[in-house]
Design a protein around this motif. Sequence first.
Motif, PDB file in Angstrom:
ATOM      1  N   LEU A 172       0.832  -1.209   0.000  1.00 61.48           N
ATOM      2  CA  LEU A 172       0.000   0.000   0.000  1.00 61.48           C
ATOM      3  C   LEU A 172       0.865   1.257   0.000  1.00 61.48           C
ATOM      4  CD1 LEU A 172      -2.956  -0.802   2.455  1.00 61.48           C
ATOM      5  CD2 LEU A 172      -3.011  -0.634  -0.036  1.00 61.48           C
ATOM      6  N   VAL A 198       0.514  -6.335  -2.042  1.00 64.17           N
ATOM      7  CA  VAL A 198      -0.779  -6.393  -1.359  1.00 64.17           C
ATOM      8  C   VAL A 198      -1.436  -7.739  -1.588  1.00 64.17           C
ATOM      9  CG1 VAL A 198      -3.090  -5.402  -1.227  1.00 64.17           C
ATOM     10  CG2 VAL A 198      -1.118  -3.893  -1.424  1.00 64.17           C
ATOM     11  N   ALA A 221      -3.271  -4.326   6.319  1.00 65.35           N
ATOM     12  CA  ALA A 221      -3.772  -3.815   5.041  1.00 65.35           C
ATOM     13  C   ALA A 221      -5.121  -4.435   4.717  1.00 65.35           C
ATOM     14  CB  ALA A 221      -2.764  -4.109   3.930  1.00 65.35           C
TER      15      ALA A 221
END
Length: 711
Positions: A244, A275, A295
């Motif tokens: 991210l 990610v 995340a």
Amino acid sequence: MTAASGPEAEQATGFRSDIEGLRAVAVLLILLYHAGVPGLSGGYVGVDVFFVISGFLITSLLVRELDETGRLDLPQFYARRARRILPASLLVLAATLVGGVVFLSPVGLWRVAPDIAAAAAYVPNILFAFQTIDYFHPANVSPVIHYWSLGVEEQFYVVWPVFLWLAHRFAGGARSRLTWVVVAAIAGSFLLSAFLTSRYPTAAFYLLPTRAWELGAGALVALAGQRARGLAPAIANVVGALGLGAIGISAVAFGTSTPFPGTAALLPVLGSVLVLVGGMGALAGAQGSASPTWAGVALGLPPMRYVGRISYSLYLWHWPVLILGGIALGAMPKPLPAVVAVTASVALAAVTYRWVEDPLRRGQLIGRRPLRNLTVALVASALVAGAALGGSRLATARFRQPAAVVTPPAGDDPFGGLIPTVGPISSDGPTPTVWPIRTFGPTVDGPLPADLIPPILNLHRGTVKYNPSADGCSLLTGQTVNGPCTYGNVASPTKVVLFGDSHLAQWWPALERIMANRDWKVVFLIKTSCTYADVTAMSDSGPKTECDTWRAGALARIRAEQPALVVVSSNQRPPPVVAGVALAGAEATAAMQAGATRTITTLQSIGARVAVLADTPQVPFDPADCLSANADHVIRCAIPRSQAIDLGWLVAERAAAEGLSATFVDVDAWICPTDPCPMVIGRYAVFADTNHVTRPFVQGLTNRLDAALPR
């Protein structure tokens, strides 16, 4: 962007809320970037995030089918893609066409129609790759230019299943060998992207071969990412957070001057891969029971998941609503039009997802039979494309001239009594003929000439004997070294250098005639959007340092060439940067004047005479749009001189030239001989776009420019 989703994807990969949230990140970056939100100069990387997600999900589906059956049901695959992509896509295209009829001029609709037709035919990126396209240039705005990325995905969906099936057979079904084949394909596409980005940046930006590696990166995660399952939570957390962070950094640090895709695209692509890998690492075992990463928790929040769910429709709607909404709401103070457009885009996306995208993807109304799905898709696409092209032709029927002279004969002066004869303004040249603006009276009203030169549908085109721009001698973003770019009599003892940006290159139709008459050898050193003045200018994404690199190299080239004359001109509107601060007003003018003085001094120290052509007047709209919308009253398109011409800079640039005994040619007195500045003089259209004049108009000024330049 489709970023394949739905029951098939969930079945192949296990539902992952973090992927739905990552789609939200991608579309929000694009939406806010296009809406002009400060601080997101690289928000366009959201497209790259979408590419990685799409490559991952589609490859997951295909590999699962290959592992289970050893084959691919291509008709079924293409039918699923058609049900997923085309209903919302064609709906937005049809709505954009209707909006174009309502809000665009006849010429505006005529320009947009091929874009709509290409988007309906799944090849908009190929069309845009061979045009000069800028999302934000008033003369080139297309409300469907964002469909380029959809074209890339659609073309990928056509070739990737076949490639994967052949690679699977070549690998004998072995996953490791298949992975290495995909790695080789990714490497080839990336190297091609890096090579073409520096040489042919527009093609590199839009075409599938230079973008395929980004989708391939997602495919690689689908093939090899299973090894990441069961990563230690701490490692999975770090991987996801780094991903991210990489996406966020690229969205903030990149800008319009960043060579892209090329190596710069590695950052958002690798961020997206991290990610995906981090989320996959959080999965425990084959059942996919999740222990989400940091995340994953953030991306899995209900608002993020909802935005991700409608992200495809939101991507489709946002740009035409921003463009057409900006036209419709232009009288509102900023940033209200953008706020209204963004709100409307979200509402339209929600409705489209609920009533069009989701039902038709699941086979409602059109069923799930491949032949029927594909037939309906082809017919619907053909209808949208036909309506766009046919409707635009009807809208511009009155502007189609059966025969028109677009090139004034050499030696002719078609502007006698219409434009003043202005000689050079210099201390060593002949005394100028100064005509007061009022001598020519007010700009007249009336209908557009039936024999307009060039025809209104042809303002951006024209033919000259040589075309340095077509030869690649007008450098684009990312390019800093001019090629040989030599024209005329290469054995001539009189060598002339043209040094500046497109505001000088536009005078080439006259200069090539002068070159032939005076037996010149001409060296063409042009870089678009870069001033000749020795000063760093500011762009939307930051200081244009690559212009400084180009200018230094061009001056070294000029020193080596030892020309007799250097002609300079450039767009001076971008603000100069001093000590990292963009200047404005009198400070900006003073800094630009000092930069112009330094450049002229440098050129004169080489032994060259210098001629400075004044900067071109600029208009706040596309001339063809305005003229076609006001074909019976051209006066409505005239612009006050104080608005079209930067009078402060005109005085400063003249002073810089005069102070060093250089020649200054006030071309503004030709382009804008009355107040307000006309769009049409005699039979000639003056402006080709917002800040360049038409080729025939320039050719008609050949005698005047010839008389103004030193001999």
